[in-house]
Write a protein that holds these residues in place. Structure first.
Motif, mmCIF file in Angstrom:
data_model
loop_
_atom_site.group_PDB
_atom_site.id
_atom_site.type_symbol
_atom_site.label_atom_id
_atom_site.label_comp_id
_atom_site.label_asym_id
_atom_site.label_seq_id
_atom_site.Cartn_x
_atom_site.Cartn_y
_atom_site.Cartn_z
ATOM 1 N N THR A 1 1.277 17.191 3.052
ATOM 2 C CA THR A 1 1.861 16.942 2.234
ATOM 3 C C THR A 1 1.522 15.498 1.673
ATOM 4 O O THR A 1 1.466 14.539 2.068
ATOM 5 C CB THR A 1 2.609 16.979 2.806
ATOM 6 N N THR A 2 0.997 15.507 0.089
ATOM 7 C CA THR A 2 1.298 14.631 0.142
ATOM 8 C C THR A 2 2.755 13.344 -0.921
ATOM 9 O O THR A 2 3.384 14.433 -1.293
ATOM 10 C CB THR A 2 0.008 14.018 -1.413
ATOM 11 N N VAL B 1 5.719 9.018 2.730
ATOM 12 C CA VAL B 1 4.412 8.702 3.895
ATOM 13 C C VAL B 1 5.000 7.093 4.780
ATOM 14 O O VAL B 1 4.742 6.297 4.253
ATOM 15 C CB VAL B 1 2.910 9.330 4.145
ATOM 16 N N ALA B 2 5.085 7.325 6.261
ATOM 17 C CA ALA B 2 4.796 6.394 6.862
ATOM 18 C C ALA B 2 4.285 5.972 7.771
ATOM 19 O O ALA B 2 4.352 7.058 8.638
ATOM 20 C CB ALA B 2 6.815 5.989 7.112
ATOM 21 N N LEU B 3 4.004 5.205 8.803
ATOM 22 C CA LEU B 3 2.826 4.576 9.829
ATOM 23 C C LEU B 3 4.353 4.889 10.651
ATOM 24 O O LEU B 3 5.126 4.104 10.565
ATOM 25 C CB LEU B 3 2.614 3.600 9.499
ATOM 26 N N MET B 4 4.320 6.213 12.115
ATOM 27 C CA MET B 4 5.106 6.533 12.561
ATOM 28 C C MET B 4 4.301 6.233 13.921
ATOM 29 O O MET B 4 3.924 6.299 13.839
ATOM 30 C CB MET B 4 5.911 7.245 12.244
ATOM 31 N N THR B 5 5.296 4.816 15.145
ATOM 32 C CA THR B 5 4.281 4.551 15.947
ATOM 33 C C THR B 5 5.570 5.076 17.048
ATOM 34 O O THR B 5 6.752 5.243 17.698
ATOM 35 C CB THR B 5 3.984 3.117 16.368
ATOM 36 N N ALA B 6 4.295 5.679 18.367
ATOM 37 C CA ALA B 6 5.376 5.915 19.381
ATOM 38 C C ALA B 6 4.740 5.774 20.521
ATOM 39 O O ALA B 6 3.513 4.911 20.982
ATOM 40 C CB ALA B 6 5.353 7.853 19.105
ATOM 41 N N CYS C 1 5.423 12.394 7.377
ATOM 42 C CA CYS C 1 6.905 12.226 5.989
ATOM 43 C C CYS C 1 7.680 11.355 6.296
ATOM 44 O O CYS C 1 8.424 11.491 7.508
ATOM 45 C CB CYS C 1 7.071 13.906 5.992
ATOM 46 N N SER C 2 8.379 10.286 5.894
ATOM 47 C CA SER C 2 9.063 9.258 5.916
ATOM 48 C C SER C 2 11.047 10.261 6.028
ATOM 49 O O SER C 2 10.990 9.259 7.619
ATOM 50 C CB SER C 2 9.889 8.564 4.794
ATOM 51 N N ASP C 3 10.994 11.813 5.738
ATOM 52 C CA ASP C 3 11.991 12.058 5.947
ATOM 53 C C ASP C 3 11.746 12.992 7.188
ATOM 54 O O ASP C 3 12.730 13.656 7.658
ATOM 55 C CB ASP C 3 12.534 12.750 4.637
ATOM 56 N N THR D 1 0.877 -1.439 -0.029
ATOM 57 C CA THR D 1 -0.407 -0.257 -0.253
ATOM 58 C C THR D 1 1.304 1.118 -0.128
ATOM 59 O O THR D 1 0.830 2.262 0.119
ATOM 60 C CB THR D 1 -0.982 0.139 1.067
ATOM 61 N N HIS D 2 2.259 1.264 0.282
ATOM 62 C CA HIS D 2 3.229 2.547 -0.195
ATOM 63 C C HIS D 2 3.506 3.097 -1.113
ATOM 64 O O HIS D 2 4.205 3.746 -1.502
ATOM 65 C CB HIS D 2 4.142 1.792 1.298
#
Length: 164
Positions: free
Chosen positions: A87-88, A94-99, A117-119, A75-76
């Motif tokens: 931002t698209t 774009v990444a799913l980031m968890t904390a 945003c991945s960066d 899906t990425h």
């Protein structure tokens, strides 16, 4: 954002132990960062690409969170939107980031996640200092200051979920 030091960074983490904060990779180029254009400092760990970090000004100090990137999957490959700066990106931008949540909840394994945003260059995308290409930033009627305020509010909302 006002400039941060390595010490500021290491002492401001709310969702990891002091030992973890002491061992994590801090950017070596802190003096060269465009502080006037940053709403938060975000970076990925070059030695551990699935780890990322965010530091932001909060109250009279700094708050930092450690993040984990979800494993990429098919899906990425489609276009996705960052929940902070709107931002698209396509192709994994774009990444799913968890904390891990702060305190006892985090010790029990509870996490919160968001698509970012991945960066972690949201501040630069909003200010159009970094480009994503065609269609990456939608035309908006909001002023730049309003877009910056929205990005900051979105980050504060995410941090409230981590610390709350």
């Amino acid at each position: 954002m006002r400039p941060v030091t390595e010490r500021d960074i290491r002492t401001s983490f709310v969702n990891c132990t002091r030992g973890e904060a002491k061992r994590l990779a801090v950017p070596r180029d802190l003096a060269e960062r465009p502080w006037d254009d940053l709403d938060f400092l975000g970076w990925r760990d070059p030695a551990a690409p699935q780890r990322a970090y965010i530091v932001t000004e909060h109250n009279d100090g700094f708050t930092a969170v450690a993040l984990r990137l979800a494993s990429p999957h098919a899906t990425h490959l489609r276009r996705s939107m960052c929940s902070l700066c709107l931002t698209t990106h396509s192709g994994g931008g774009v990444a799913l980031m968890t904390a891990r949540r702060a305190g006892e909840r985090g010790q029990q394994g509870n996490t919160v996640g968001s698509y970012l945003c991945s960066d972690l260059a949201c501040s630069l995308y909003v200010r159009r200092k970094k480009s994503v290409g065609a269609g990456g930033r939608l035309q908006e009627t909001l002023t730049l200051e309003e877009q910056i305020a929205r990005t900051t509010a979105n980050l504060e909302g995410f941090l409230a979920k981590v610390t709350g």
